[in-house]
Structure formats: C-alpha cells, structure tokens
Scaffold this motif. Structure first.
Motif, PDB file in Angstrom:
ATOM      1  N   ILE A  44       0.837  -1.198   0.000  1.00  0.00           N
ATOM      2  CA  ILE A  44       0.000   0.000   0.000  1.00  0.00           C
ATOM      3  C   ILE A  44       0.874   1.251   0.000  1.00  0.00           C
ATOM      4  CG2 ILE A  44      -1.604   1.370   1.394  1.00  0.00           C
ATOM      5  CD1 ILE A  44      -2.935  -1.271   2.226  1.00  0.00           C
ATOM      6  N   ILE A  45       1.915   1.241   0.818  1.00  0.00           N
ATOM      7  CA  ILE A  45       2.847   2.376   0.858  1.00  0.00           C
ATOM      8  C   ILE A  45       3.548   2.531  -0.490  1.00  0.00           C
ATOM      9  CG2 ILE A  45       4.937   3.281   1.943  1.00  0.00           C
ATOM     10  CD1 ILE A  45       4.081   1.820   4.498  1.00  0.00           C
ATOM     11  N   PHE A  46       3.963   1.399  -1.065  1.00  0.00           N
ATOM     12  CA  PHE A  46       4.649   1.421  -2.364  1.00  0.00           C
ATOM     13  C   PHE A  46       3.740   1.980  -3.457  1.00  0.00           C
ATOM     14  CE2 PHE A  46       5.330  -0.836  -6.417  1.00  0.00           C
ATOM     15  CZ  PHE A  46       6.605  -0.386  -6.733  1.00  0.00           C
ATOM     16  N   PHE A  47       2.510   1.477  -3.511  1.00  0.00           N
ATOM     17  CA  PHE A  47       1.572   1.944  -4.535  1.00  0.00           C
ATOM     18  C   PHE A  47       1.190   3.404  -4.316  1.00  0.00           C
ATOM     19  CE2 PHE A  47       0.239  -2.681  -5.003  1.00  0.00           C
ATOM     20  CZ  PHE A  47       0.924  -2.839  -6.201  1.00  0.00           C
ATOM     21  N   THR A  48       1.147   3.822  -3.066  1.00  0.00           N
ATOM     22  CA  THR A  48       0.838   5.223  -2.765  1.00  0.00           C
ATOM     23  C   THR A  48       1.846   6.148  -3.431  1.00  0.00           C
ATOM     24  OG1 THR A  48      -0.196   4.693  -0.649  1.00  0.00           O
ATOM     25  CG2 THR A  48       0.605   6.939  -0.934  1.00  0.00           C
ATOM     26  N   ILE A  49       3.113   5.763  -3.385  1.00  0.00           N
ATOM     27  CA  ILE A  49       4.182   6.582  -3.953  1.00  0.00           C
ATOM     28  C   ILE A  49       4.229   6.460  -5.476  1.00  0.00           C
ATOM     29  CG2 ILE A  49       6.680   6.951  -4.023  1.00  0.00           C
ATOM     30  CD1 ILE A  49       6.757   5.898  -1.121  1.00  0.00           C
ATOM     31  N   THR A  50       4.164   5.223  -5.971  1.00  0.00           N
ATOM     32  CA  THR A  50       4.357   5.000  -7.415  1.00  0.00           C
ATOM     33  C   THR A  50       3.136   5.368  -8.259  1.00  0.00           C
ATOM     34  OG1 THR A  50       3.677   2.679  -7.151  1.00  0.00           O
ATOM     35  CG2 THR A  50       6.042   3.178  -7.012  1.00  0.00           C
TER      36      THR A  50
ATOM     37  N   ALA B 201      -7.347   6.693 -11.037  1.00  0.00           N
ATOM     38  CA  ALA B 201      -6.943   5.384 -11.568  1.00  0.00           C
ATOM     39  C   ALA B 201      -5.882   4.738 -10.692  1.00  0.00           C
ATOM     40  CB  ALA B 201      -6.423   5.541 -12.999  1.00  0.00           C
ATOM     41  N   GLY B 202      -5.071   5.551 -10.008  1.00  0.00           N
ATOM     42  CA  GLY B 202      -4.052   5.019  -9.119  1.00  0.00           C
ATOM     43  C   GLY B 202      -4.666   4.255  -7.957  1.00  0.00           C
ATOM     44  N   LEU B 203      -5.731   4.804  -7.371  1.00  0.00           N
ATOM     45  CA  LEU B 203      -6.424   4.119  -6.284  1.00  0.00           C
ATOM     46  C   LEU B 203      -7.063   2.833  -6.788  1.00  0.00           C
ATOM     47  CD1 LEU B 203      -7.479   4.048  -3.371  1.00  0.00           C
ATOM     48  CD2 LEU B 203      -9.451   5.368  -4.146  1.00  0.00           C
ATOM     49  N   THR B 204      -7.651   2.883  -7.975  1.00  0.00           N
ATOM     50  CA  THR B 204      -8.276   1.702  -8.561  1.00  0.00           C
ATOM     51  C   THR B 204      -7.270   0.576  -8.723  1.00  0.00           C
ATOM     52  OG1 THR B 204      -9.926   3.034  -9.743  1.00  0.00           O
ATOM     53  CG2 THR B 204      -9.508   0.814 -10.575  1.00  0.00           C
ATOM     54  N   VAL B 205      -6.115   0.891  -9.309  1.00  0.00           N
ATOM     55  CA  VAL B 205      -5.068  -0.110  -9.525  1.00  0.00           C
ATOM     56  C   VAL B 205      -4.541  -0.627  -8.187  1.00  0.00           C
ATOM     57  CG1 VAL B 205      -2.744  -0.506 -10.429  1.00  0.00           C
ATOM     58  CG2 VAL B 205      -4.400   0.802 -11.770  1.00  0.00           C
ATOM     59  N   GLY B 206      -4.340   0.266  -7.233  1.00  0.00           N
ATOM     60  CA  GLY B 206      -3.805  -0.129  -5.936  1.00  0.00           C
ATOM     61  C   GLY B 206      -4.733  -1.080  -5.191  1.00  0.00           C
TER      62      GLY B 206
ATOM     63  N   PRO C 195       4.781  16.235   0.618  1.00  0.00           N
ATOM     64  CA  PRO C 195       4.661  16.513  -0.825  1.00  0.00           C
ATOM     65  C   PRO C 195       4.296  15.282  -1.648  1.00  0.00           C
ATOM     66  CG  PRO C 195       6.961  16.296  -0.234  1.00  0.00           C
ATOM     67  CD  PRO C 195       6.194  16.192   1.057  1.00  0.00           C
ATOM     68  N   LEU C 196       3.171  14.670  -1.294  1.00  0.00           N
ATOM     69  CA  LEU C 196       2.690  13.492  -2.025  1.00  0.00           C
ATOM     70  C   LEU C 196       1.234  13.712  -2.408  1.00  0.00           C
ATOM     71  CD1 LEU C 196       4.111  10.408  -0.058  1.00  0.00           C
ATOM     72  CD2 LEU C 196       4.713  11.106  -2.369  1.00  0.00           C
ATOM     73  N   ASP C 197       0.925  13.446  -3.666  1.00  0.00           N
ATOM     74  CA  ASP C 197      -0.449  13.574  -4.136  1.00  0.00           C
ATOM     75  C   ASP C 197      -1.097  12.191  -4.054  1.00  0.00           C
ATOM     76  OD1 ASP C 197      -2.791  14.417  -5.208  1.00  0.00           O
ATOM     77  OD2 ASP C 197      -2.081  14.477  -7.283  1.00  0.00           O
ATOM     78  N   ILE C 198      -1.615  11.856  -2.886  1.00  0.00           N
ATOM     79  CA  ILE C 198      -2.153  10.524  -2.663  1.00  0.00           C
ATOM     80  C   ILE C 198      -3.419  10.322  -3.486  1.00  0.00           C
ATOM     81  CG2 ILE C 198      -2.937   8.866  -0.932  1.00  0.00           C
ATOM     82  CD1 ILE C 198      -0.022   9.799  -0.689  1.00  0.00           C
ATOM     83  N   PRO C 199      -3.479   9.221  -4.250  1.00  0.00           N
ATOM     84  CA  PRO C 199      -4.630   8.995  -5.128  1.00  0.00           C
ATOM     85  C   PRO C 199      -5.834   8.449  -4.385  1.00  0.00           C
ATOM     86  CG  PRO C 199      -3.104   7.164  -5.325  1.00  0.00           C
ATOM     87  CD  PRO C 199      -2.480   8.151  -4.378  1.00  0.00           C
ATOM     88  N   PHE C 200      -6.468   9.300  -3.551  1.00  0.00           N
ATOM     89  CA  PHE C 200      -7.668   8.818  -2.850  1.00  0.00           C
ATOM     90  C   PHE C 200      -8.828   9.785  -3.055  1.00  0.00           C
ATOM     91  CE2 PHE C 200     -10.710   7.823   0.348  1.00  0.00           C
ATOM     92  CZ  PHE C 200     -10.593   6.448   0.511  1.00  0.00           C
TER      93      PHE C 200
END
Length: 218
Positions: free
Chosen positions: A23-29, A36-41, A108-113
């Motif tokens: 979850i931490i890895f996908f949050t960053i990548t 779509a990032g949340l969907t994939v994660g 400075p992270l744009d978390i995909p939620f």
C-alpha cells in the motif's frame, strides 16, 4: 460463513503484513495517476489477498477437509465472494489512512484517494473476481493461476490504457449527451447506475462457480 472468512484472514498473516508495504509502495508509485491510481492499488491488494487465500487452501488441501465437514458448498462459495469486498475495504482503508497522514503532515505526495477512484476500484475488483473465481472453483488455484495472472494484467494495463484513451478521444466514442450526463452526475448517482449490472454479473459468476464446485472432484 463468518468463520470461513476469518480462517482465510488468519491464514494470511504474512500476506497482510506484506500488503501494508505494498500500500505504501503503490501510494508513492501511483500518486501521479489520480483516481486510476487508487483503482489499480486496491485491485492489486485485493488480488494478492483473494488469490492468496485460494493458493494456501490449494497447498494445504483445505477443500478436501471443508467438504467433509457439515458445511454447505453454497456457504463455502459465498464466503469467497463476500471476502472480495472485505479485502477491498481493507485496501481502501489503508490508502485512506496514508492520505490522512500525508494531509495532516503536509507531505509533498499527491495521494490517489477520492470517491471516484474508490468506485472504480469496486468495479475493477468485482469484474476481476467474477472471472477469476469460476476458474478457481472449476480447476483449482494452481491450474487457474496463469489464466488469472493474465486476466489481472489485462485489467491493470488494459484498464489504465483504456481510461487514458477515452479521456483523449471521448468525443469520438460517445455522444455529447452521454458525456454531459456522466460529467454532471454525482459519484453516488454513478454508483447507483452501475450497481445493477455489477450485481447481476456477480450473481451470474456466483452461480457458475457454485455449479463448477458441486461437480468438482477432489
């Protein structure tokens, strides 16, 4: 059914610990992909846990034990389908907690939620498991492993590619009325519209899985 789901969770203590790191890895990548990032994660975490439980059962011959107990096969199959959304909710909660932490600390992270990404995750997980489970209940995890792995990558790469393509070419593929309808509809309205076909797909998948499982020889 509760005890069957609890069994699957307890069997995967190591996988659950690994899922936190994922979850931490996908949050960053995936932070640059937006919803779509949340969907994939969520799909990736659900894939890990849903199929992980099936893999452990196959390895330990748990199915042989389960069918010898006074447990209906309908209950066994239904517990697997219910667990889909427990794992998806767990993954979404993990992403949401990281989103809250980064927001509070102004990292400075744009978390995909967001809710759109969550709806996409529910759709993706439902469709993926609706295809994967009938294969598992018919052939077992090991025989269905490669097919399900292929389906997973089709969902991940094909889905993100399709979303990107539609965003660039939606005027060519849909009428302006349809585009306007979806843009003006709230997330709740879209969820309600999509709920009916998703439930129908899930019911069909469940019945196919149950039919395969009843005929399967162990």
């Amino acid at each position: 059914m509760y005890h069957l789901i609890k069994k699957d969770i307890l069997m995967q203590k190591k996988a659950l610990k690994l899922s936190v790191l994922l979850i931490i890895f996908f949050t960053i990548t995936l932070s640059n992909m937006g919803p779509a990032g949340l969907t994939v994660g969520v799909l990736a975490i659900s894939y890990q846990l849903v199929l992980g439980a099936s893999a452990l059962e196959d390895k330990n011959k748990s199915d042989v034990i389960l069918i010898s107990l006074p447990i209906k096969r309908t209950t066994i199959v239904l517990s697997k389908y219910v667990s889909i959304y427990i794992y998806a909710a767990y993954a979404a909660l993990g992403f949401y907690l990281i989103y809250l932490i980064t927001s509070l600390l102004n990292l400075p992270l744009d978390i995909p939620f967001n809710f759109s990404g969550f709806i996409g995750a529910i759709i993706a997980v439902t469709l993926f498991c609706s295809i994967a489970f009938p294969l598992i209940f018919k052939y077992g995890f090991l025989k269905a492993k490669m097919a399900n792995l292929f389906i997973f990558f089709v969902f991940v790469f094909g889905g993100t590619g399709l979303v990107s393509y539609l965003n660039k070419n939606n005027k060519l593929l849909m009428s302006q009325d349809i585009i306007s309808f979806f843009r003006n509809s709230s997330d709740i309205e879209l969820l309600l519209i999509l709920a009916v076909p998703l439930v129908l797909i899930l019911i069909c998948s469940y019945n196919i899985s149950l039919a395969f499982y009843k005929k399967r020889e162990f």
